[in-house]
Design an enzyme around this catalytic site. Sequence first.
Site, PDB file in Angstrom:
ATOM      1  N   HIS A  38      15.857  24.892 -26.491  1.00  0.00           N
ATOM      2  CA  HIS A  38      15.376  25.041 -27.861  1.00  0.00           C
ATOM      3  C   HIS A  38      15.995  26.281 -28.490  1.00  0.00           C
ATOM      4  O   HIS A  38      16.066  27.312 -27.834  1.00  0.00           O
ATOM      5  CB  HIS A  38      13.848  25.189 -27.856  1.00  0.00           C
TER       6      HIS A  38
ATOM      7  N   ILE B 107      37.854   3.812 -39.439  1.00  0.00           N
ATOM      8  CA  ILE B 107      39.057   4.480 -39.958  1.00  0.00           C
ATOM      9  C   ILE B 107      38.963   4.642 -41.477  1.00  0.00           C
ATOM     10  O   ILE B 107      39.238   5.712 -42.022  1.00  0.00           O
ATOM     11  CB  ILE B 107      40.332   3.717 -39.534  1.00  0.00           C
TER      12      ILE B 107
HETATM   13  C1  LIG Z   1      43.756   6.704 -37.951  1.00  0.00           C
HETATM   14  C2  LIG Z   1      43.208   6.367 -36.599  1.00  0.00           C
HETATM   15  C3  LIG Z   1      42.186   7.129 -36.068  1.00  0.00           C
HETATM   16  C4  LIG Z   1      41.670   6.854 -34.819  1.00  0.00           C
HETATM   17  N1  LIG Z   1      40.673   7.629 -34.340  1.00  0.00           N
HETATM   18  C5  LIG Z   1      40.158   7.385 -33.121  1.00  0.00           C
HETATM   19  C6  LIG Z   1      39.154   8.219 -32.576  1.00  0.00           C
HETATM   20  O1  LIG Z   1      38.732   9.193 -33.202  1.00  0.00           O
HETATM   21  N2  LIG Z   1      38.676   7.931 -31.360  1.00  0.00           N
HETATM   22  C7  LIG Z   1      39.129   6.851 -30.633  1.00  0.00           C
HETATM   23  O2  LIG Z   1      38.642   6.618 -29.522  1.00  0.00           O
HETATM   24  N3  LIG Z   1      40.090   6.052 -31.119  1.00  0.00           N
HETATM   25  C8  LIG Z   1      40.616   6.285 -32.334  1.00  0.00           C
HETATM   26  N4  LIG Z   1      41.626   5.487 -32.807  1.00  0.00           N
HETATM   27  C9  LIG Z   1      42.093   4.375 -31.961  1.00  0.00           C
HETATM   28  C10 LIG Z   1      43.035   4.894 -30.866  1.00  0.00           C
HETATM   29  O3  LIG Z   1      44.123   5.534 -31.473  1.00  0.00           O
HETATM   30  C11 LIG Z   1      43.492   3.751 -29.986  1.00  0.00           C
HETATM   31  O4  LIG Z   1      42.376   3.062 -29.476  1.00  0.00           O
HETATM   32  C12 LIG Z   1      44.334   4.273 -28.824  1.00  0.00           C
HETATM   33  O5  LIG Z   1      45.437   4.984 -29.282  1.00  0.00           O
HETATM   34  C13 LIG Z   1      44.797   3.115 -27.930  1.00  0.00           C
HETATM   35  O6  LIG Z   1      45.551   3.623 -26.886  1.00  0.00           O
HETATM   36  P1  LIG Z   1      46.669   2.776 -26.179  1.00  0.00           P
HETATM   37  O7  LIG Z   1      47.183   3.632 -25.060  1.00  0.00           O
HETATM   38  O8  LIG Z   1      46.170   1.428 -25.839  1.00  0.00           O
HETATM   39  O9  LIG Z   1      47.821   2.531 -27.257  1.00  0.00           O
HETATM   40  P2  LIG Z   1      48.561   3.458 -28.328  1.00  0.00           P
HETATM   41  O10 LIG Z   1      47.936   4.768 -28.493  1.00  0.00           O
HETATM   42  O11 LIG Z   1      48.742   2.599 -29.529  1.00  0.00           O
HETATM   43  O12 LIG Z   1      49.968   3.734 -27.657  1.00  0.00           O
HETATM   44  C14 LIG Z   1      50.887   2.721 -27.430  1.00  0.00           C
HETATM   45  C15 LIG Z   1      52.263   3.336 -27.289  1.00  0.00           C
HETATM   46  O13 LIG Z   1      53.156   2.334 -26.820  1.00  0.00           O
HETATM   47  C16 LIG Z   1      54.404   2.493 -27.455  1.00  0.00           C
HETATM   48  N5  LIG Z   1      55.101   1.218 -27.378  1.00  0.00           N
HETATM   49  C17 LIG Z   1      54.753   0.029 -27.953  1.00  0.00           C
HETATM   50  N6  LIG Z   1      55.622  -0.943 -27.600  1.00  0.00           N
HETATM   51  C18 LIG Z   1      56.528  -0.361 -26.789  1.00  0.00           C
HETATM   52  C19 LIG Z   1      57.671  -0.842 -26.089  1.00  0.00           C
HETATM   53  N7  LIG Z   1      58.013  -2.133 -26.128  1.00  0.00           N
HETATM   54  N8  LIG Z   1      58.368   0.045 -25.366  1.00  0.00           N
HETATM   55  C20 LIG Z   1      58.012   1.348 -25.299  1.00  0.00           C
HETATM   56  N9  LIG Z   1      56.955   1.849 -25.925  1.00  0.00           N
HETATM   57  C21 LIG Z   1      56.222   1.007 -26.651  1.00  0.00           C
HETATM   58  C22 LIG Z   1      54.029   2.898 -28.866  1.00  0.00           C
HETATM   59  O14 LIG Z   1      55.122   3.558 -29.487  1.00  0.00           O
HETATM   60  C23 LIG Z   1      52.851   3.829 -28.611  1.00  0.00           C
HETATM   61  O15 LIG Z   1      53.297   5.147 -28.448  1.00  0.00           O
HETATM   62  C24 LIG Z   1      42.189   5.763 -34.056  1.00  0.00           C
HETATM   63  C25 LIG Z   1      43.233   4.998 -34.562  1.00  0.00           C
HETATM   64  C26 LIG Z   1      43.748   5.290 -35.813  1.00  0.00           C
HETATM   65  C27 LIG Z   1      44.884   4.462 -36.341  1.00  0.00           C
END
Ligand SMILES: Cc1cc2nc3c(=O)[nH]c(=O)nc-3n(C[C@H](O)[C@H](O)[C@H](O)COP(=O)(O)OP(=O)(O)OC[C@H]3O[C@@H](n4cnc5c(N)ncnc54)[C@H](O)[C@@H]3O)c2cc1C
EC number: 1.8.1.4
Length: 467
Positions: A446, A185
């Site tokens: 290629h 990041i």
């Molecule tokens: C700047 C940045 C760039 C990135 N670039 C990449 C990339 O290029 N490629 C890649 O593979 N990964 C990338 N990542 C990592 C990627 O974003 C995460 O690995 C991914 O989003 C994880 O998915 P997730 O579904 O576990 O959780 P998240 O995407 O974090 O989603 C979790 C959701 O749960 C919601 N939530 C939390 N608690 C509650 C609750 N109690 N009730 C209701 N809703 C709730 C949150 O609001 C959120 O919307 C990046 C991260 C960042 C910060």
Amino acid sequence: MAQYDLIVIGTGPGGYVCAIKAAQLGLKTAVVEKRATLGGTCLNIGCIPSKAMLHSSEMFHESGHSFEKMGIKVAKPKLDLSAMMANKQEVVDANVNGISFLMKKNKIDVHHGTGKVLGQGKVEVTSEDGKSSTLETKNIVIATGSDVMPLPGVEVDEKQIVSSTGALELEKVPGKMVVVGGGVIGLELGSVWSRLGAEVTVVEFMDKILGPMDGDVSKQFQRILKKQGLEFKLSSKVTGVEKKGKSLNVTVEPAAGGDAEVLQADIVLVSIGRKPYTEGLGLDAAGVATDDRGRVKIDAHYKTNVDGIYAIGDVVVGPMLAHKAEDEGVAVAEILAGQAGHVNYDVIPNVVYTQPEVASVGKTEEELKAAGINYKTGKFAFSANGRARAMNATDGFVKVLADAETDRVLGAHIVGFGAGDMIHEVAVLMEFGGSSEDLGRTCHAHPTMSEAVKEAAMGVFAKPIHS
Ligand SMILES: Cc1cc2nc3c(=O)[nH]c(=O)nc-3n(C[C@H](O)[C@H](O)[C@H](O)COP(=O)(O)OP(=O)(O)OC[C@H]3O[C@@H](n4cnc5c(N)ncnc54)[C@H](O)[C@@H]3O)c2cc1C
């Protein structure tokens, strides 16, 4: 009777993909999301906006630096940062609206509010206006993702001292930017602001950037970024940031201890990692166990210690990557539908979307050495690839690692233009247990950058042709 077969808490790539797969498999499904828009960190403040900014800043830089060599004369490009930001927001909106559409299409109920696990089969949803309701379900999947890891003693205000979220919203290009943490990041966002004109210094605690990635890759990538203008302070730690009006004094010390120095910066980006997000979920009361790093504990089938409660994505063990979360979402939905869901953790690609890109899959040389595995290496530089020359994209190389006895490919590491797409042929090969000879004897079109993958594979079992 439970209202739902499945409630997924969180709609990031883990949660929304899980919900879609479950609905496709006939489960009555709902999602709970506390953010106003769906798509989680990835679509709102992560993967997607960062890639929009990486692309725009790359085009800006390219038009100012490499057009002339190709015989294209244009006036010096001018930056309109607010238009660039508006474009990024349009990209985000299109993506998050796409998820809302997919929820409707798959007849998934969307409950906006904070989800709290009340115990097996019960989720409380509290909306922004404070109103709560309780939903009943046979199964719960926790997919609440992760949050920025704080740096002790340094308070993020998202204006001068920013996390990745603030770094995607800066109102002007900083003169000087200090990036704390040389991981994916930090390097992606550092590259964005460097291309737009900032002087960027990356401070990294370890003696290499990109932490766990292959050592060869880290070294060459650092050289390339240095050539692009980024400065590095390795084996160093930021121990404090002091605000002096609009300026920041950043105290940097050698990681091993010693004399401190002070760097001046307009913006400090704290990007030292992310931590699992479980705030307000009520895990303790519901008896759901977490590990010593705050991650929800799961078994091999994503089940927590409480029956009917599962967890996936950034909130559980494993690399914090969107595609890992997505694949776990599919796997757990399949398991809940009585199928055999599974993720192969040995074949999860990892990509850094800078220019050139960095991509890897499988084991690094360091990991193979540590495990005492006898391996062979094939390496091919893009400087000897015709397409790379044609595109002035000769930086980087492909490295293929294979078992010395069986020739089975164990890992591949690429620094180069389009590395993030090229890595997938090795990922597929590895899923099928393929050898370097399988890869090297596969006919590659290629002229393509991918020919370097073939040549690197040939370097394992025979010799490359073009080097
Ligand atoms: C700047 C940045 C760039 C990135 N670039 C990449 C990339 O290029 N490629 C890649 O593979 N990964 C990338 N990542 C990592 C990627 O974003 C995460 O690995 C991914 O989003 C994880 O998915 P997730 O579904 O576990 O959780 P998240 O995407 O974090 O989603 C979790 C959701 O749960 C919601 N939530 C939390 N608690 C509650 C609750 N109690 N009730 C209701 N809703 C709730 C949150 O609001 C959120 O919307 C990046 C991260 C960042 C910060």
